[in-house]
Every structure is written in C-alpha cells, then in structure tokens.
Design an enzyme around this catalytic site. Structure first.
Site, PDB file in Angstrom:
ATOM      1  N   ILE A  90       0.827  -1.186   0.000  1.00  0.00           N
ATOM      2  CA  ILE A  90       0.000   0.000   0.000  1.00  0.00           C
ATOM      3  C   ILE A  90       0.874   1.253   0.000  1.00  0.00           C
ATOM      4  O   ILE A  90       2.099   1.174   0.111  1.00  0.00           O
ATOM      5  CB  ILE A  90      -1.005   0.008   1.169  1.00  0.00           C
ATOM      6  CG1 ILE A  90      -0.306  -0.268   2.493  1.00  0.00           C
ATOM      7  CG2 ILE A  90      -2.109  -1.005   0.934  1.00  0.00           C
ATOM      8  CD1 ILE A  90      -1.258  -0.300   3.676  1.00  0.00           C
ATOM      9  N   THR A  91       0.248   2.406  -0.086  1.00  0.00           N
ATOM     10  CA  THR A  91       0.931   3.641  -0.489  1.00  0.00           C
ATOM     11  C   THR A  91       1.956   4.161   0.501  1.00  0.00           C
ATOM     12  O   THR A  91       3.142   4.284   0.174  1.00  0.00           O
ATOM     13  CB  THR A  91      -0.123   4.726  -0.773  1.00  0.00           C
ATOM     14  OG1 THR A  91      -0.955   4.269  -1.840  1.00  0.00           O
ATOM     15  CG2 THR A  91       0.539   6.036  -1.174  1.00  0.00           C
ATOM     16  N   PHE A  92       1.527   4.541   1.697  1.00  0.00           N
ATOM     17  CA  PHE A  92       2.471   5.171   2.613  1.00  0.00           C
ATOM     18  C   PHE A  92       3.606   4.232   3.017  1.00  0.00           C
ATOM     19  O   PHE A  92       4.772   4.649   3.027  1.00  0.00           O
ATOM     20  CB  PHE A  92       1.727   5.706   3.846  1.00  0.00           C
ATOM     21  CG  PHE A  92       1.205   7.111   3.666  1.00  0.00           C
ATOM     22  CD1 PHE A  92       0.764   7.559   2.426  1.00  0.00           C
ATOM     23  CD2 PHE A  92       1.140   7.989   4.728  1.00  0.00           C
ATOM     24  CE1 PHE A  92       0.281   8.846   2.245  1.00  0.00           C
ATOM     25  CE2 PHE A  92       0.661   9.289   4.566  1.00  0.00           C
ATOM     26  CZ  PHE A  92       0.234   9.717   3.326  1.00  0.00           C
ATOM     27  N   HIS A  95       6.060   4.037  -0.062  1.00  0.00           N
ATOM     28  CA  HIS A  95       6.774   5.282  -0.338  1.00  0.00           C
ATOM     29  C   HIS A  95       7.860   5.525   0.707  1.00  0.00           C
ATOM     30  O   HIS A  95       8.948   6.012   0.368  1.00  0.00           O
ATOM     31  CB  HIS A  95       5.802   6.458  -0.388  1.00  0.00           C
ATOM     32  CG  HIS A  95       5.178   6.654  -1.726  1.00  0.00           C
ATOM     33  ND1 HIS A  95       3.969   6.114  -2.069  1.00  0.00           N
ATOM     34  CD2 HIS A  95       5.616   7.304  -2.841  1.00  0.00           C
ATOM     35  CE1 HIS A  95       3.673   6.424  -3.319  1.00  0.00           C
ATOM     36  NE2 HIS A  95       4.667   7.153  -3.814  1.00  0.00           N
TER      37      HIS A  95
END
Length: 428
Positions: A90-92, A95
């Site tokens: 997933i994103t956070f 990143h």
C-alpha cells in the site's frame, strides 16, 4: 608572584594559544551548528537525482500504447521487468520504504491507517488526517533520503512525497510544499522546474509525485479505459518534465517508480468478519485487502478460535505468526491479529461497510502477486541500457544515496541487483 612577560614573548604566547584553540573552536561549532549546504559549484559536478513516483502504476501499463515518454525513457536507460513492493503493498508504507531502504516493519509506517497509543492526543493515523500526517512522531522511526542529505550538506527539494509534510527528526527539505491532491500533473511539473530556475545547481535530490493512475485504478479498475487515460495524462507530464530539463540544459538522473500495482475487485468477492467471528469479539483497525484486528476485552480466545482456523479466500494470523516471507509482524503498531485476503477479494467488518463497496481496483495483497508489481525506470548519465530482473524496492534507497553522494544509513536493501544498470562513472 606574577612574572611580567616581554611584549615579544607575549605575542608568541598569544599565537600559540590561538593555534591550539582554533581546532577546539571549530570542533565545538561543528557539534552545535547544522552543516552548511554544499556550495553550488560542488553540487554542479554531480547530476541531480529526480525521484518520480507514479502511484499505482503497473509495469504492464507500458504495453498499452499510451506512454510514449515513459517508454522512450526506458529505451534510453534501464527498466525492470518488475519491482516488488514491500508488504503490505500500500501507499504510505512503500513510499517510505523507497526513501529509507527499510521494510515497513522496521520504519514504522506500517499502513495508511494505524494506531499507536504512545502518540497523544491523536493516537490514530489516517492518510486523510493532515494533522497526523504532519506529526513527525509517526515518521521518526526512520530517516528518509532528504533528511540524511540535508544533514550531510546536500540540499533537497520535494514536491509531494509521503513524509515531506512532517519535520522528520526536526529536518525539512530545503524546498517543499504541503500535499495538494487537486494540483494537476502539469502544474506539479512546472512547480518543480520553477524551483530549478531559482537554484538549478543547489539541489542534489528532487521528488515528484503523481496520483492520477492510482485514483483511476481504484475508481474504475486497472483494466479500464479510465486507467489508460490516467496513465497517458501522467506520461504527458513526464514528457513536459523532460522537455523542461532539456530547455534548461539540465542533465539529471531520473528514477521513475511506483509504490505498488493494482488488482480488479468486485462486489461479488467479499469477506465479512462478523460472519467469521462474533461481532462483539473484535474491532477492526484496518479493513480492505487486509484486516488489522483487535480483540475486545476478554474476547481474545473467542476471536483467536474463530480467525485462526482455515478460512475461505483469507488467511489470518497472530501478528507474531505472520509468515517470515512477508517480513512483517514485529512493529508495535501492527494489531494483534492480521488477516490477508486472496487477490481480488476484500475484507469488511460488517454488512454496513460491505454495502458501500463498489467494483474497481485495490492493492495491499501479497506483495509477490503479479498484480502488485511496481514500476522501475531509470535514465540519465549514471545509467546504461538494460532490462533488470525483478528486485525488491528496498534496493532503490542505496542506489539513490550513491547517486547523490550521501552516505546511506543502515537499511534492508542492497545496490547489487541494480549494478547492471549503473555505469561505473555514474555513481562517483
């Protein structure tokens, strides 16, 4: 008795004391003063690195005939067959992995939503909560590229990257803006180019972030015309960036990545936790492609008995029993029970929230699933033309640190899988 020293001897004594005191003074200043930025002429000898994220961009989008600029960038440099995101995909979390080289279990950003009772008065983190996102305590378990670079004297400029809204370890990039999801892709590029116009040789590291493809993938699904249109729109912004760099005679090493892929989901593929365990035995901290679950007081045994038996389209574990291959389960922020849906399936706590689901796309599944594959393209003076075998996204961090000439911190990655893409001179 005081002995009067002749003037000439006194001058010699003062010179000696001054010589002896200068190293001490310089050392003391080095301990209390922040390191000064590297002079422009020193940075100018090393091409800047522009790290670009296209959220939710699958590598196979390059084959759809809508990304001429990305394909040209790959043809002039290196690309990977696939880059494997860290779990959860997933994103956070991913990143932050890309800019720390640490797995989510180690850097603490274990989800887009999470809880930490140590962080008061707001112990719950959501990516939509601006106050939480800007609270450095959620991010301080690791140190991202821009913080380490600034500490080592290399100035940085970040346009939207998870974490840049917070003063992590008390340090911010030299140039940054608070996240604005409404800012169009072209405007983001123009903003970055404008920063270069102000101080083109002062920044050694830039970030640029696009979320169009992720939004389209969620709303419509990865195999839809809308996803292709979003990919084309971001590709045009990449072309705008390349043209802007050329017009300014700026030679840069450009690294384009995504954080994860995207899988199709359907309302017909749902898992209801309240049909697996008694509704009064749990509360969900997260749900969707995975579920982070907390037992209600006195209900742990009941919940464990219900969740830990074989399930259809879902596997559940106590956090400490999550399979080792996920490298996930030790961080204090991970809930006591964790469930993972099969690709294409979604987990909901109850009927009310299940009814709100619509067809579209999702990510967060097993990070080795093909649908979760992420993008990697790199072009510039440091890179040679090659196609890399799949590698883990933790490996991007040591490569980036080498390119900008900053000593990396301890991390979970290795530059070795990326060496075939690097020219020897490019990392000097």
């Amino acid at each position: 008795m005081i002995r009067h020293t002749p003037v000439s001897d006194a001058r010699k004594l003062m010179r000696a004391l001054l010589v002896l005191s200068v190293p001490f003074f310089v050392s003391a200043c080095a301990q209390i003063a922040p390191q000064q930025p590297v002079p422009a002429e020193a940075v100018a000898g090393r091409p800047p690195v522009i790290l670009v994220s296209i959220d939710g961009f699958r590598p196979d989008y390059l084959t759809r005939g809508v990304t001429p600029n990305l394909n040209a960038l790959a043809a002039s440099g290196a690309r990977a067959e696939a880059m494997l995101p860290s779990f959860p995909s997933i994103t956070f979390p991913n990143h932050y992995t890309l800019v720390t080289g640490l797995r989510p279990d180690h850097h603490g950003m274990i989800g887009n939503t999470m809880e930490d009772a140590r962080i008061l008065p707001n112990p719950r983190f959501k990516l939509s909560d601006r106050d939480a996102v800007g609270d450095r305590r959620w991010w301080d378990e690791a140190e991202p590229v821009w913080v380490t670079a600034e500490k080592q004297g290399v100035r940085t400029a970040t346009l939207f990257w998870p974490g840049t809204d917070a003063d992590i370890h008390g340090v911010r990039p030299s140039q940054w803006l608070p996240f604005d999801g409404k800012l169009p892709a072209d405007t983001r590029v123009d903003t970055l180019l404008g920063w270069m116009d102000k101080a083109p040789s002062h920044y050694g590291f830039y970030t640029l972030y696009f979320d169009d493809v992720d939004h389209a993938g969620h709303d419509f699904g990865p195999d839809t015309p809308q996803a292709g249109e979003a990919a084309a729109r971001v590709d045009a912004a990449i072309g705008r960036l390349l043209a802007g760099l050329k017009a300014r005679n700026i030679v840069a090493n450009i690294v384009v990545v995504s954080d994860h892929g995207m899988a199709s989901i359907s309302k017909q593929r749902q898992i209801r936790l309240d049909q697996v365990a008694p509704a009064d035995s749990f509360r969900t901290i997260t749900y969707g492609t995975s579920g982070g679950i907390q037992a209600q007081p006195g209900k742990e045994a009941v919940l464990a008995a219900a969740l830990l038996k074989p399930q259809q389209h879902m596997q559940c574990w106590r956090k400490e029993d999550i399979p080792a291959r996920y490298q996930f389960g030790h961080n204090a922020r991970i809930p006591p029970f964790f469930c993972l849906a099969d690709v294409g399936w979604m987990i909901f706590p109850d009927e009310e929230r299940a009814e709100k689901m619509r067809d579209g796309g999702a990510h967060g599944y097993d990070n080795t699933a093909p649908e979760m594959n992420a993008l990697f393209i790199a072009s510039g003076p440091a890179f040679t033309h090659t196609v890399l075998k799949p590698f883990d996204n933790v490996d991007v961090y040591p490569m980036v640190m080498s390119l900008i000439g900053v000593k990396p911190l301890a991390n979970d990655g290795s530059i070795t899988p990326l060496l075939p893409a690097l020219k020897t001179s490019g990392t000097q």
